[in-house]
Design a protein around this motif. Sequence first.
Motif, PDB file in Angstrom:
ATOM      1  N   GLN A 102       0.827  -1.200   0.000  1.00 41.23           N
ATOM      2  CA  GLN A 102       0.000   0.000   0.000  1.00 41.23           C
ATOM      3  C   GLN A 102       0.864   1.254   0.000  1.00 41.23           C
ATOM      4  N   LEU A 103       1.974   1.226   0.715  1.00 42.27           N
ATOM      5  CA  LEU A 103       2.907   2.355   0.688  1.00 42.27           C
ATOM      6  C   LEU A 103       3.396   2.617  -0.725  1.00 42.27           C
ATOM      7  N   ALA A 104       3.752   1.534  -1.427  1.00 38.51           N
ATOM      8  CA  ALA A 104       4.271   1.674  -2.785  1.00 38.51           C
ATOM      9  C   ALA A 104       3.211   2.242  -3.719  1.00 38.51           C
ATOM     10  N   ALA A 105       1.960   1.859  -3.495  1.00 40.70           N
ATOM     11  CA  ALA A 105       0.894   2.274  -4.405  1.00 40.70           C
ATOM     12  C   ALA A 105       0.364   3.669  -4.096  1.00 40.70           C
ATOM     13  N   GLU A 106       0.282   4.013  -2.808  1.00 41.09           N
ATOM     14  CA  GLU A 106      -0.434   5.233  -2.441  1.00 41.09           C
ATOM     15  C   GLU A 106       0.346   6.174  -1.526  1.00 41.09           C
ATOM     16  N   GLY A 107       1.447   5.725  -0.957  1.00 47.08           N
ATOM     17  CA  GLY A 107       2.212   6.574  -0.064  1.00 47.08           C
ATOM     18  C   GLY A 107       1.800   6.395   1.384  1.00 47.08           C
ATOM     19  N   ALA A 108       2.711   6.789   2.276  1.00 48.18           N
ATOM     20  CA  ALA A 108       2.501   6.558   3.703  1.00 48.18           C
ATOM     21  C   ALA A 108       1.300   7.312   4.252  1.00 48.18           C
ATOM     22  N   ALA A 109       1.043   8.501   3.721  1.00 51.52           N
ATOM     23  CA  ALA A 109      -0.059   9.310   4.248  1.00 51.52           C
ATOM     24  C   ALA A 109      -1.408   8.638   4.049  1.00 51.52           C
ATOM     25  N   GLN A 110      -1.492   7.748   3.057  1.00 50.28           N
ATOM     26  CA  GLN A 110      -2.756   7.078   2.757  1.00 50.28           C
ATOM     27  C   GLN A 110      -2.860   5.693   3.376  1.00 50.28           C
ATOM     28  N   LEU A 111      -1.890   5.310   4.177  1.00 45.19           N
ATOM     29  CA  LEU A 111      -1.928   3.983   4.784  1.00 45.19           C
ATOM     30  C   LEU A 111      -3.192   3.820   5.614  1.00 45.19           C
ATOM     31  N   SER A 112      -3.904   2.723   5.391  1.00 46.52           N
ATOM     32  CA  SER A 112      -5.190   2.487   6.060  1.00 46.52           C
ATOM     33  C   SER A 112      -5.244   1.065   6.566  1.00 46.52           C
ATOM     34  N   LEU A 113      -5.544   0.910   7.858  1.00 47.49           N
ATOM     35  CA  LEU A 113      -5.694  -0.430   8.412  1.00 47.49           C
ATOM     36  C   LEU A 113      -6.851  -1.169   7.749  1.00 47.49           C
ATOM     37  N   ARG A 114      -7.921  -0.463   7.464  1.00 46.76           N
ATOM     38  CA  ARG A 114      -9.073  -1.101   6.827  1.00 46.76           C
ATOM     39  C   ARG A 114      -8.716  -1.632   5.445  1.00 46.76           C
ATOM     40  N   ALA A 115      -7.946  -0.845   4.681  1.00 45.72           N
ATOM     41  CA  ALA A 115      -7.545  -1.301   3.352  1.00 45.72           C
ATOM     42  C   ALA A 115      -6.630  -2.511   3.437  1.00 45.72           C
ATOM     43  N   VAL A 116      -5.721  -2.513   4.407  1.00 44.29           N
ATOM     44  CA  VAL A 116      -4.844  -3.669   4.599  1.00 44.29           C
ATOM     45  C   VAL A 116      -5.671  -4.887   4.973  1.00 44.29           C
ATOM     46  N   ARG A 174      -8.777  -5.478   4.227  1.00 47.26           N
ATOM     47  CA  ARG A 174      -9.523  -5.942   3.049  1.00 47.26           C
ATOM     48  C   ARG A 174      -8.635  -6.771   2.129  1.00 47.26           C
ATOM     49  N   GLU A 175      -7.400  -6.298   1.906  1.00 46.04           N
ATOM     50  CA  GLU A 175      -6.506  -7.044   1.022  1.00 46.04           C
ATOM     51  C   GLU A 175      -6.230  -8.441   1.540  1.00 46.04           C
ATOM     52  N   LEU A 176      -6.139  -8.576   2.856  1.00 45.01           N
ATOM     53  CA  LEU A 176      -5.821  -9.875   3.457  1.00 45.01           C
ATOM     54  C   LEU A 176      -7.056 -10.709   3.736  1.00 45.01           C
ATOM     55  N   GLY A 177      -8.243 -10.165   3.455  1.00 45.88           N
ATOM     56  CA  GLY A 177      -9.469 -10.901   3.738  1.00 45.88           C
ATOM     57  C   GLY A 177      -9.758 -11.016   5.217  1.00 45.88           C
ATOM     58  N   MET A 178      -9.312 -10.027   5.991  1.00 48.54           N
ATOM     59  CA  MET A 178      -9.541 -10.015   7.436  1.00 48.54           C
ATOM     60  C   MET A 178     -10.583  -8.959   7.772  1.00 48.54           C
ATOM     61  N   VAL A 179     -11.268  -9.156   8.862  1.00 47.17           N
ATOM     62  CA  VAL A 179     -12.112  -8.077   9.376  1.00 47.17           C
ATOM     63  C   VAL A 179     -11.210  -7.115  10.139  1.00 47.17           C
ATOM     64  N   SER A 180     -11.587  -5.857  10.146  1.00 48.44           N
ATOM     65  CA  SER A 180     -10.737  -4.839  10.775  1.00 48.44           C
ATOM     66  C   SER A 180     -10.476  -5.147  12.235  1.00 48.44           C
ATOM     67  N   SER A 181     -11.478  -5.652  12.918  1.00 50.98           N
ATOM     68  CA  SER A 181     -11.312  -5.919  14.352  1.00 50.98           C
ATOM     69  C   SER A 181     -10.233  -6.960  14.604  1.00 50.98           C
ATOM     70  N   ALA A 182     -10.055  -7.905  13.665  1.00 50.67           N
ATOM     71  CA  ALA A 182      -9.002  -8.911  13.828  1.00 50.67           C
ATOM     72  C   ALA A 182      -7.630  -8.272  13.641  1.00 50.67           C
ATOM     73  N   LEU A 183      -7.514  -7.363  12.661  1.00 51.25           N
ATOM     74  CA  LEU A 183      -6.234  -6.718  12.427  1.00 51.25           C
ATOM     75  C   LEU A 183      -5.837  -5.849  13.612  1.00 51.25           C
ATOM     76  N   TYR A 184      -6.800  -5.230  14.265  1.00 49.71           N
ATOM     77  CA  TYR A 184      -6.498  -4.356  15.397  1.00 49.71           C
ATOM     78  C   TYR A 184      -5.876  -5.122  16.558  1.00 49.71           C
ATOM     79  N   ARG A 185      -6.043  -6.436  16.576  1.00 48.06           N
ATOM     80  CA  ARG A 185      -5.391  -7.224  17.634  1.00 48.06           C
ATOM     81  C   ARG A 185      -3.878  -7.295  17.420  1.00 48.06           C
ATOM     82  N   TYR A 186      -3.452  -7.038  16.195  1.00 44.89           N
ATOM     83  CA  TYR A 186      -2.022  -7.050  15.881  1.00 44.89           C
ATOM     84  C   TYR A 186      -1.435  -5.642  15.915  1.00 44.89           C
ATOM     85  N   PHE A 187      -2.186  -4.699  15.375  1.00 40.93           N
ATOM     86  CA  PHE A 187      -1.757  -3.303  15.363  1.00 40.93           C
ATOM     87  C   PHE A 187      -2.958  -2.446  15.761  1.00 40.93           C
ATOM     88  N   PRO A 188      -2.982  -1.961  16.990  1.00 44.38           N
ATOM     89  CA  PRO A 188      -4.162  -1.233  17.487  1.00 44.38           C
ATOM     90  C   PRO A 188      -4.492   0.036  16.717  1.00 44.38           C
TER      91      PRO A 188
END
Length: 236
Positions: free
Chosen positions: A30-44, A46-60
């Motif tokens: 995502q950094l390569a495609a859109e830059g650091a300012a656009q980094l989004s946990l929700r987008a990450v 979605r790409e991994l097929g995870m729900v956001s709440s699951a990802l927040y357990r790794y990175f709050p």
Amino acid sequence: MSSPSAPPGGARARARLEVTAAIKEAARRQLAAEGAAQLSLRAVARELGMVSSALYRYFPSRDDLLTALITDAYDSLGEAAETAHAEVADAAPARRWTTVCEAVRHWALAHPHEYALIYGSPVPGYRAPETTVPAASRVGLLLIDVARDAHRRGRLTAPPLPAELSAEAARMAADLAPDLPPATVAALVAAWAQLYGLVGFELFGQFERVVEDREPFFRHAAVRLAHGIGLTGDDA
């Protein structure tokens, strides 16, 4: 007979490491495609097929993920510089200096988006925590060690220092390298900034239609930086 299964704690730890690595790799894309300012946990997520709440357990938060990516980038750069230096550890200090500088450039050209993350434009609303400092310091400390060794060998000449900078140079020396002359430390800080300026100019297109043969140009500039901190000899 079946082999004993791995301890549950060990399997969970491995799984967590694998998911963490997958999250960070998706974030780098995502950094390569859109830059650091656009980094989004929700987008990450979605790409991994995870729900956001699951990802927040790794990175709050986004900032936690950014900090992990920044630390990884600094550590990768530091490891590249240290590995290159180890190959010439018995060489003269000026050669070791230019080797470290060239390793920084080569890493940046191979990892442009990660370099932009750590040495490009600041990410709005993000402030790197103190935990990133050890990783961020690896290249600088390596260059200080080269100067320190040259000083011990009597192959370092302190550069001129304006009187108005003497107090600030003494402060920097006390903080960074009390065993080196303050004039040398001030020159080291300037060379450190100039090194990343040279790399950034090349990486971000500022040398277009200005410098064409960039590798020998960079090598020459790195030698000049070595001379600027007082490294003597023509062995760079």
